[in-house]
Scaffold this motif. Structure first.
Motif, short mmCIF file in Angstrom:
data_model
loop_
_atom_site.label_atom_id
_atom_site.label_comp_id
_atom_site.label_asym_id
_atom_site.label_seq_id
_atom_site.Cartn_x
_atom_site.Cartn_y
_atom_site.Cartn_z
N SER A 20 0.80 -1.23 0.00
CA SER A 20 0.00 0.00 0.00
C SER A 20 0.82 1.27 0.00
O SER A 20 0.31 2.34 -0.33
N TYR A 78 -10.37 1.02 -9.83
CA TYR A 78 -10.18 2.22 -9.02
C TYR A 78 -9.09 2.06 -7.97
O TYR A 78 -8.35 3.00 -7.67
N ASN A 79 -9.01 0.87 -7.38
CA ASN A 79 -8.04 0.64 -6.32
C ASN A 79 -7.72 -0.84 -6.27
O ASN A 79 -8.42 -1.63 -5.64
N THR A 84 -9.60 5.38 3.71
CA THR A 84 -10.23 6.10 2.60
C THR A 84 -11.41 6.93 3.08
O THR A 84 -11.58 8.09 2.69
#
Length: 465
Positions: free
Chosen positions: A26, A244-245, A294
């Motif tokens: 990450s 998106y992620n 997030t």
């Protein structure tokens, strides 16, 4: 208390590797730290850390994480030293526990996701010919690392063949529920139950065998199909999130890939267990860290630490409370019987503890309840035989041993044969005792107690040599 301390130490080292691995994925200290702290204090880990035999889960996960972390580094800068360390870590992981066999699959999925994300896009920003691009990406990836994946996959295939075909003592006879379809539906319910335990670790149980977790036995089971639908939604959401992620997709992939060996594709004897979640839970903690970070980033950064801290406190309190159930065997099985009254194995085990403390009536009652729930369960018959032998009712004890032996698997019969031989020796039947001790020695691995007991019979016969 030595093994408790060493398990906690190994758990802490594993949590440190969780942090290093998730930070590498990450590039965010906050997400990695939150996930690692949740991993270390979550109550579901009690079954692995407090339970002596749970050490295999800790060791396997430790080496698994080490291998994957080294792979992340190897992907950025390939060296022979890193390659050798990955292979060694994988060998140590699968030697600790079979669940680690999925490491090559996790490496490939991560490698594919990163390689696919790096592909050039069209002018409009959308990927063209999706299926074609996926195939091309996989072929390029295989070509680039053919040696690495070939060695890992061959090792995984050989290990799987050995555990399934050559040495299969833990296989379950037939599918759960009777057919492959009911087996699939049962597993779907188990996975959703695992997710429920991760979110709400309130009712924890040391044993889910027999009727502690009811099987799906018919195809029109509404709860089972609801579980299938829920899993389909989760898979769909994971695929959609990739655009998106991609680390969200990977965190879900981590959970399902590492859980795969205990999803009864080839059914084994243990239906489900909380310690199976030790390694898969990392993916869910990673997802929790990502989601929380997030959401809080859009609100206020301090909210993240407030919510994360509150979760740590709640999990820690529940973990301390759960450890009280594991104080000793008596407290554990009393709690298990209270949680799952229809668990035949828990009833048998609490009977053993009552027997040890001299509460013979309670022990007998527990054994009988266990047999009512599962008449083909050999252990209560064996334990009833031991009780009868203690009361010098050797004829009845031998009948119980014979019944237990008729129900057990061949490689599990040595202790029953040894007990039956002791009863024969006690009533003076030295020839029968000698024959039974010899049979016990031929049932599986070397058995020291049967050797010693056979020696006493030979001494009684005057055969000193």
């Amino acid at each position: 208390q030595g093994y408790h301390l060493s398990n906690i130490l190994l758990h802490s080292i594993t949590a440190w590797l969780v942090f290093l691995t998730l930070y590498s994925l990450s590039n965010n200290y906050t997400i990695a730290l939150a996930a690692a702290l949740l991993f270390i204090v979550h109550p579901i880990q009690t079954d692995s850390v407090t339970y002596l035999a749970g050490r295999r889960d800790i060791l396997s996960s430790l080496f698994y994480l080490l291998g994957f972390y080294l792979f992340i580094r190897y992907r950025k800068k390939p060296t022979v030293l890193l390659l050798s360390a990955i292979f060694l870590s994988y060998a140590l992981a699968v030697s600790s526990k079979e669940m680690a066999v999925t490491l090559p699959a996790l490496c490939f999925v991560y490698d594919f996701m990163e390689s696919y994300a790096a592909l050039p896009k069209t002018k409009t920003g959308a990927h063209d010919h999706l299926l074609k691009r996926i195939v091309v990406c996989m072929l390029q990836l295989w070509k680039r690392r053919v040696f690495f994946y070939s060695i890992l996959l061959l090792g995984a295939a050989a290990f799987t063949y050995y555990k399934v075909a050559v040495m299969p003592p833990s296989l379950h006879p037939g599918y759960y529920g009777g057919t492959w379809a009911t087996n699939f539906l049962t597993v779907s319910r188990i996975i959703m139950y695992y997710l429920k335990l991760m979110l709400f670790p309130i009712t924890l149980n040391a044993d889910y065998s027999y009727k502690a977790f009811p099987l799906t036995t018919y195809l029109l089971d509404f709860k089972a199909w609801a579980s299938v639908l829920a899993l389909c939604v989760i898979f769909w959401a994971g695929i959609k999130a990739f655009r998106y992620n991609r680390i969200i997709t990977f965190s879900l992939a981590w959970f399902f890939i590492t859980l795969l060996p205990v999803c009864h594709i080839i059914p084994h004897h243990e239906l489900m267990a909380e310690h199976y979640l030790y390694l898969p839970s990392i993916g869910l903690f990673f997802l929790a860290g990502i989601t929380l970070h997030t959401w809080c980033r859009q609100k206020h950064p301090y909210i993240f630490f407030l919510i994360a801290g509150l979760l740590m406190v709640i999990c820690s309190v529940r973990t301390v409370d759960r450890n009280r159930d594991w104080k000793n065997a008596l407290t554990l099985w009393e709690k298990t019987v209270k949680t799952a009254p229809d668990c035949a194995r828990a009833l048998n085990n609490i009977g053993v503890e009552y027997y040890k403390t001299g509460e013979y009536d309670k022990a007998k009652e527990s054994y009988i309840k266990s047999l009512i729930l599962k008449p083909d369960f050999p252990d209560p018959y064996h334990n009833l035989g031991n009780m009868l032998a203690d009361k010098k009712l050797f004829d009845l004890a031998i009948k119980c041993y014979q019944k237990a032996f008729s129900l057990c698997r061949p490689h599990d019969g040595k202790e029953i044969l040894n007990s039956c031989a002791i009863a024969c020796r006690s009533r003076g039947d030295l020839n029968d005792a000698k024959w039974l001790f010899s049979l016990a020695l031929n049932c599986g691995p070397p058995y020291a107690e049967a050797h010693s007991n056979l020696g006493t019979v030979l001494l009684a016969e005057g055969n000193h040599d």
